[in-house]
Each structure stands twice: as structure tokens, then as C-alpha cells.
Design a protein around this motif. Structure first.
Motif, PDB file in Angstrom:
ATOM      1  N   GLU A 362       0.820  -1.216   0.000  1.00 15.80           N
ATOM      2  CA  GLU A 362       0.000   0.000   0.000  1.00 15.80           C
ATOM      3  C   GLU A 362       0.854   1.268   0.000  1.00 15.80           C
ATOM      4  O   GLU A 362       0.474   2.285  -0.586  1.00 15.80           O
ATOM      5  CB  GLU A 362      -0.973   0.009   1.181  1.00 15.80           C
ATOM      6  N   ARG A 363       2.054   1.225   0.638  1.00 15.89           N
ATOM      7  CA  ARG A 363       2.914   2.403   0.631  1.00 15.89           C
ATOM      8  C   ARG A 363       3.592   2.596  -0.727  1.00 15.89           C
ATOM      9  O   ARG A 363       3.770   3.717  -1.192  1.00 15.89           O
ATOM     10  CB  ARG A 363       3.958   2.303   1.743  1.00 15.89           C
ATOM     11  N   VAL A 364       3.977   1.491  -1.357  1.00 15.51           N
ATOM     12  CA  VAL A 364       4.519   1.590  -2.718  1.00 15.51           C
ATOM     13  C   VAL A 364       3.446   2.130  -3.654  1.00 15.51           C
ATOM     14  O   VAL A 364       3.715   2.988  -4.510  1.00 15.51           O
ATOM     15  CB  VAL A 364       5.037   0.224  -3.204  1.00 15.51           C
ATOM     16  N   ALA A 365       2.219   1.662  -3.486  1.00 13.81           N
ATOM     17  CA  ALA A 365       1.104   2.134  -4.316  1.00 13.81           C
ATOM     18  C   ALA A 365       0.862   3.628  -4.105  1.00 13.81           C
ATOM     19  O   ALA A 365       0.549   4.357  -5.063  1.00 13.81           O
ATOM     20  CB  ALA A 365      -0.158   1.351  -3.991  1.00 13.81           C
ATOM     21  N   LEU A 366       0.996   4.102  -2.872  1.00 15.28           N
ATOM     22  CA  LEU A 366       0.820   5.528  -2.603  1.00 15.28           C
ATOM     23  C   LEU A 366       1.848   6.352  -3.360  1.00 15.28           C
ATOM     24  O   LEU A 366       1.502   7.349  -4.017  1.00 15.28           O
ATOM     25  CB  LEU A 366       0.941   5.792  -1.098  1.00 15.28           C
ATOM     26  N   LEU A 372       2.199   9.135 -10.638  1.00 14.17           N
ATOM     27  CA  LEU A 372       1.264   9.122 -11.770  1.00 14.17           C
ATOM     28  C   LEU A 372       0.388  10.374 -11.803  1.00 14.17           C
ATOM     29  O   LEU A 372       0.027  10.866 -12.878  1.00 14.17           O
ATOM     30  CB  LEU A 372       0.367   7.880 -11.694  1.00 14.17           C
ATOM     31  N   ALA A 373       0.052  10.892 -10.632  1.00 13.03           N
ATOM     32  CA  ALA A 373      -0.820  12.070 -10.582  1.00 13.03           C
ATOM     33  C   ALA A 373      -0.086  13.331 -10.999  1.00 13.03           C
ATOM     34  O   ALA A 373      -0.680  14.240 -11.588  1.00 13.03           O
ATOM     35  CB  ALA A 373      -1.387  12.241  -9.173  1.00 13.03           C
ATOM     36  N   ARG A 417      -5.397   6.279 -13.499  1.00 17.29           N
ATOM     37  CA  ARG A 417      -4.654   5.165 -12.913  1.00 17.29           C
ATOM     38  C   ARG A 417      -4.257   5.481 -11.472  1.00 17.29           C
ATOM     39  O   ARG A 417      -4.264   4.601 -10.599  1.00 17.29           O
ATOM     40  CB  ARG A 417      -3.399   4.872 -13.738  1.00 17.29           C
ATOM     41  N   ALA A 418      -3.902   6.729 -11.218  1.00 21.26           N
ATOM     42  CA  ALA A 418      -3.549   7.118  -9.852  1.00 21.26           C
ATOM     43  C   ALA A 418      -4.748   6.926  -8.919  1.00 21.26           C
ATOM     44  O   ALA A 418      -4.617   6.380  -7.810  1.00 21.26           O
ATOM     45  CB  ALA A 418      -3.077   8.569  -9.830  1.00 21.26           C
ATOM     46  N   GLN A 419      -5.925   7.361  -9.362  1.00 21.41           N
ATOM     47  CA  GLN A 419      -7.143   7.192  -8.561  1.00 21.41           C
ATOM     48  C   GLN A 419      -7.428   5.714  -8.315  1.00 21.41           C
ATOM     49  O   GLN A 419      -7.756   5.299  -7.181  1.00 21.41           O
ATOM     50  CB  GLN A 419      -8.337   7.818  -9.310  1.00 21.41           C
ATOM     51  N   ALA A 420      -7.292   4.910  -9.354  1.00 15.99           N
ATOM     52  CA  ALA A 420      -7.584   3.483  -9.235  1.00 15.99           C
ATOM     53  C   ALA A 420      -6.618   2.794  -8.271  1.00 15.99           C
ATOM     54  O   ALA A 420      -7.024   1.937  -7.471  1.00 15.99           O
ATOM     55  CB  ALA A 420      -7.517   2.832 -10.613  1.00 15.99           C
TER      56      ALA A 420
END
Length: 602
Positions: A362-366, A372-373, A417-420
Motif C-alpha cells: 500500500e505504501r509503494v502504491a501511494l 502518476l498524478a 490510474r492514480a485514482q484506481a
């Protein structure tokens, strides 16, 4: 009209009509017969003790005062190592673990009271002492890793002894890996092979010679008393305002020589024709002003108060519309020089920070969502006025290890993609203001550090806009560059970004910014990943070639996967000078270019 009044007048005039920015530099009279170059930097200096500084202003100024053993040919491209204070290139053992350097006799330090009235010759022991200073625990440096990674035998043990005993570092105790062989020769022995080790001795930030008497005479105030063997010495200094260098009367006779410019490099060919056979340095003084805001810096150049300046990107459309020098600037003989490929603009995430750090999915995803944003292309267009190339990784085009065909998320913004990603990894909960929360429901607040300039305010506005678009709350803190460096080294910043101007043509330094043992030094992100560390260590041992490149590319992809660093762009630097400046060429990996410059009064 006095200079201060004149600048104030120009500033008021610019506020009424931006077109006046294009007034060409006046042919200002030179005081007496001195050749004086007037230039400016956008950030204030920290000091002039090279182990303790890394900001551009301090390093460039100090690199014209102090000298390493080697340098790079001013004209040759690709970069070619040449002797500077050395009599020749070092002797290197077949296993790349033993290096012998021989100094050129007859090189002297600038005069200083610490020498008690005698001329002080540069000797091998000065380089031995200078390298040992990086291991002294009392000296706060972020460059020690350069030698520790190379594993110079015995020096880390000396440092550990001082740390354990809490006694002063013992400079007189022998070390197996570093010793003077005689007056002009010293050797370095490494525990492991390092084929690119000599490049360390072409960078003043890591290997410039200082005299022990000077260090001991000035103690903690050494940053204000630089005494070197270089072409210039410090004449006066008003902190964060003006630095004046003057020709070093003790500087040896150095006549310009070069292997020659690359075919088709017109600027380098012209510089070569002008400099060949001339005795260096050609200038009597260099006056460096600190002008942090872009508009006043440009107005100082446009008003004739500066001879040489890196063009602020804010005036790009006026000064070089459509990539061509504005007609009235061209008419007045203003010279423009463009270069790129050795710099990187990036942000880093502190991986020890409670908000953005960590290695869990989850931290890598953040971090991926943040990257991406954000829109690097929009930053290049709005903030840098197109004066940059998109970055796909941390390795620019002139750096060994760069992959021209690499495409990464850093160069492909995608809000959807950032939102997803955020929704998928549990950041779908919102607070009362609509901002996302951590998966455990706790507040999520991003905090980005930055300077106190108009450009930084633009960058902050863009960050705020892009993070708001995906529901991430972002706040900002501002401070001087020197203060931010101190906080970064102490691990006190969550997110910060700046430009790194490379001092070597190899990608090892940039990959080393992700090497775990370098945390708290060059590794601002404090990235600690065993798989990355093993790749980094393996590539260091290999000579250049396909095997090493493959390891470097794997390491690059791990950095892009975990995103301790967010590459933004590779800046295009545009330097401008008055018609009087001769000999200018921005070498991608050297900082002492003032020794080659001249002021043509005709």
C-alpha cells in the motif's frame, strides 16, 4: 547612476513593460586594466570547505580555489580524464585495487598567515590528509560514502576508533590503504576492485587538496578561509550577497592544451582556437552575486551589471523565442550557449517517514499514485518554459547506464490510474474535506519542502493542483537551501526536490543514491532494499561493458518499482554572456571553468 539605483529603476520599468527585459547588456567599463567577470547564482552559498558542502554555489566557487589531481579535457567529448596537479594519470593495477598518484613538483598554495610567511608547496601528504578528513567524525559530510563504498583499506577502522573512544580522529596513524610513498607520490589500496576509482580524483568535492596548517589554524571557521592551489583565491565575502575571487599570485604556469573538440562541435572548436597557447587564468577577478529571484537576476544581466548568467527559464520566451536568440540581443552581440544531458531534476520520498515511507504494497502504491498524478510535462511547460527534456529514470543521457528507449510511469502521468491505485490499496476513505485517509483511517498529509523563490511557488501550485485532483492533501514548508540540506541529512523532510549537477560521466553516483549504506549521505530517500544493494555492489566491481550495463538496468528498474526517487526532467541549460566574454564552454562534469574565461575589451 549607481548600480543599486540602476537595478531598482530597471525593476520598476520591467513591472510596467516586460519587453524591456530584452535590452542588451551595456558595454560597461572595466575598472582600471583588470579583467573582471561578473556573474550570479540563484542560491546562496553555504561555505567553502568542500567536504561539508554540496550546493552548487559553494561547490563551483570552491572548485576554482581548490584542485583535485585530475580533471577532464575542456574540449573533448565524450569526457576524457587528464592530469591537473598530477604529473600524469595514475598507475593502476590489473585488478583495479591499487592506485599510485604522482604530483607535479612546483605547485604552491595561495599565501596565508597559517604558513607563517613561507611559500607552501603541494605535496603527496596533503592529499592523504585531505582524504582522511572525510573520515573524521567531527566533520559533517555527505561525501564519505564515496570512499567507504570504494572500501579504502584501514580508514573506516580509524573512523570507528574515534567514534568508539570519543577521541579526536588520529590523522597521524597509518592506514593500509592510504599513504604517502615520498614527497610527490601516494598510493591508495582498496579491498575490492573499482575500475572507475580515478574519476573520484577529478572532482574537487571529493579529493581537492588542503593544507593541514590551514585547517588547524582556522578550526570550525575553516569554511570562511579557503586556501588552495587553484587559479583563484577568496578576496572578499558578504554572506548570501557577493563573493569576490582574485587571481592567485602563486598559481603555477598553466598553458591551455587540449586533445581537441569533437568534429562538428562549432563552439568547442572556436574556444579551442581562442585558448590554444594562452597562459591560464586569463581573468584578474570574478565577482559572484547571489540573486535568488529570476527576474532581478535577468535584469542585472540585461542592464549590463552581469557578464555571464545562466538564463532563468522565466524569460525563455522573451530571450530565445522559438529556440532562437531574440533579434535585439543578437544585434548587441549577446552570446547564447545551450547544453544538457548531465543533470537531473527529481524529488525524493523519505522512506523512513510515517506518511509516505515503507515497503508494503500500500505504501509503494501511494508513491506510485503520487508520481502518476503529477505531470512532469506540465511542469516542464509551465515552470521551465520548455527548457528541459522528460526524465524516465534517474540517469540522464550523457551518463553511462542511461537507457534511451526506457519508458516509465514518471514520464506518463495518468490521473485515472492514480485514482484506481489509491482505491485498490485502501485509500478510498475520505475525511470531512474530501481528502483521502490511510487504509487504517488515520489522517494522510503529504508535506513537500522547497525554497523561497518564485519558481518554487509555481512548482508548489502545480503540486497542489495535481494532488487535489486525486484527493491527496499536500502542504508545504519553505526554507533556505542550506537549511533544507541539513534537514535532509537528518531525515527530517518528507518530500523534497532539487537539481543534481553530475560531476562524473558514470551512473554509479546516481544509483548510489539508492544504496542502503549511503542513507544519511547521498541517499536522501534512505532507501534500504537488499536486492538493490546486491545489484549495486556487483556492478561496481565490473569494468564497463554489457554485463555491467545489464546490472545497472536491473537496479534502475528496482528504483522505478519502489520509487524512492521521482525523476522529473533533464534540464536544458542556456548560458548567456555579453559579447566581451571569450572561452566559455560548459563542460558537463567540471566546475572550474572560470580559469578558461577571458574578457575581450576590444
Amino acid at each position: 547612476m549607481r548600480a543599486k539605483q540602476r537595478r531598482a529603476f530597471l525593476t520598476r520599468a520591467a513591472a510596467m513593460a516586460g519587453a524591456c527585459w530584452l535590452h542588451a547588456p551595456a558595454q560597461a567599463a572595466t575598472a582600471g586594466r583588470k579583467k573582471v567577470l561578473r556573474t550570479a547564482f540563484a542560491t546562496a552559498e553555504v561555505g567553502f570547505d568542500l567536504p561539508q558542502v554540496s550546493d552548487q554555489t559553494s561547490v563551483v566557487v570552491a572548485s576554482n580555489i581548490f584542485e583535485p589531481l585530475l580533471s577532464y579535457d575542456y574540449l573533448a567529448r565524450p569526457a576524457v580524464l587528464i592530469p591537473l596537479t598530477a604529473a600524469g594519470l595514475p598507475e593502476v593495477s590489473a585488478d583495479f585495487k591499487h592506485f599510485v598518484f604522482t604530483l607535479r613538483p612546483g605547485i604552491f598554495f595561495a599565501d596565508d598567515g597559517a604558513f607563517k610567511g613561507r611559500k607552501r608547496e603541494l605535496v603527496a601528504e596533503d592529499y592523504v590528509y585531505s582524504i582522511k578528513r572525510y573520515y573524521d567524525p567531527r566533520i559533517k559530510t555527505e561525501h564519505l560514502y564515496q570512499f567507504e563504498t570504494a572500501k579504502v583499506l584501514g580508514l573506516s577502522e580509524l573512523r570507528n576508533e574515534a567514534l568508539k573512544s570519543k577521541q579526536p580522529f588520529n590523522y597521524d596513524k597509518p592506514a593500509a590503504g592510504l599513504r604517502a610513498l615520498d614527497r610527490y607520490r601516494f598510493e591508495v589500496r582498496l579491498a575490492e576492485p573499482d575500475p572507475r576509482f580515478p574519476h573520484l580524483f577529478a572532482n574537487a568535492n571529493y579529493s581537492a587538496a588542503v593544507a593541514r596548517e590551514v585547517i588547524e589554524a582556522y578550526g570550525d571557521d575553516i569554511s570562511a578561509h579557503p586556501v588552495g592551489t587553484g587559479p583563484f583565491r577568496l578576496k572578499s565575502w558578504r554572506r548570501s550577497s557577493q563573493i569576490v575571487l582574485e587571481r592567485n599570485p602563486n598559481f603555477r604556469e598553466q598553458v591551455f592544451e587540449s586533445l581537441g573538440a569533437a568534429a562538428g562541435h562549432t563552439q568547442a572548436e572556436e574556444v579551442g582556437r581562442y585558448l590554444t597557447g594562452k597562459k591560464l587564468p586569463l581573468l584578474d577577478e570574478v565577482h559572484i552575486s547571489i540573486i535568488t529571484e529570476s527576474q532581478p537576476r535577468w535584469l542585472a544581466f540585461a542592464g549590463g551589471d552581469l557578464d555571464l548568467v545562466e538564463m532563468p527559464t522565466a524569460v525563455a520566451r522573451l530571450a530565445v523565442p522559438n529556440g532562437r536568440l531574440a533579434p535585439n540581443l543578437k544585434k548587441q552581440g549577446v552570446q547564447v550557449f545551450q547544453s544538457h544531458g548531465s543533470d537531473i531534476t527529481f524529488s525524493y520520498f523519505n522512506l523512513e517517514d510515517a506518511q509516505v515511507g515503507g515497503y508494503s504494497p500500500e505504501r509503494v502504491a501511494l508513491r506510485r499514485a503520487i508520481v502518476l498524478a503529477y505531470d512532469n510535462a506540465e511542469e516542464t511547460r509551465l515552470v521551465y518554459q520548455g527548457q528541459a527534456l522528460p526524465a524516465q529514470s534517474m540517469l540522464p543521457s550523457l551518463i553511462y547506464g542511461h537507457e534511451a528507449d526506457l519508458r516509465s510511469e514518471a514520464g506518463q502521468p495518468d490521473l485515472a490510474r492514480a485514482q484506481a491505485l489509491l482505491d485498490l490499496y485502501g485509500y478510498d476513505k475520505r475525511d470531512a474535506e474530501g481528502y483521502r485517509l490511510h487504509p487504517d483511517g488515520s489522517a494522510l498529509r503529504l508535506r513537500r519542502a522547497g525554497g523561497e523563490t518564485a519558481r518554487e511557488r509555481q512548482i508548489q501550485e502545480l503540486w497542489k493542483k495535481r494532488m487535489d485532483a486525486v484527493g491527496l492533501r499536500m502542504e508545504f514548508e519553505t526554507a533556505t537551501f542550506g537549511e533544507l540540506i541539513k534537514k535532509a541529512l537528518a531525515g527530517q523532510l518528507m518530500i523534497w526536490g532539487y537539481v543534481w549537477d553530475l560531476g562524473s560521466p558514470d551512473g554509479d553516483f546516481l544509483l548510489g543514491m539508492g544504496y542502503g549504506p549511503n542513507a544519511g549521505q547521498s541517499n536522501d530517500a534512505r532507501f534500504q532494499l537488499a536486492a538493490f544493494d546486491r545489484l549495486y555492489e556487483r556492478q561496481r566491481l565490473l569494468p564497463d561493458g554489457p554485463e555491467r550495463l545489464a546490472l545497472m538496468h536491473q537496479a534502475t528498474r528496482l528504483m522505478l518499482a519502489y520509487l524512492p526517487y521521482h525523476p522529473h526532467n533533464y534540464p536544458i541549460r542556456i548560458d548567456m554572456s555579453s559579447a566581451r566574454v571569450r572561452g566559455f564552454l560548459r563542460h558537463p562534469f567540471t566546475r572550474d571553468r572560470w580559469r578558461y574565461l577571458d574578457m575581450d575589451e576590444k
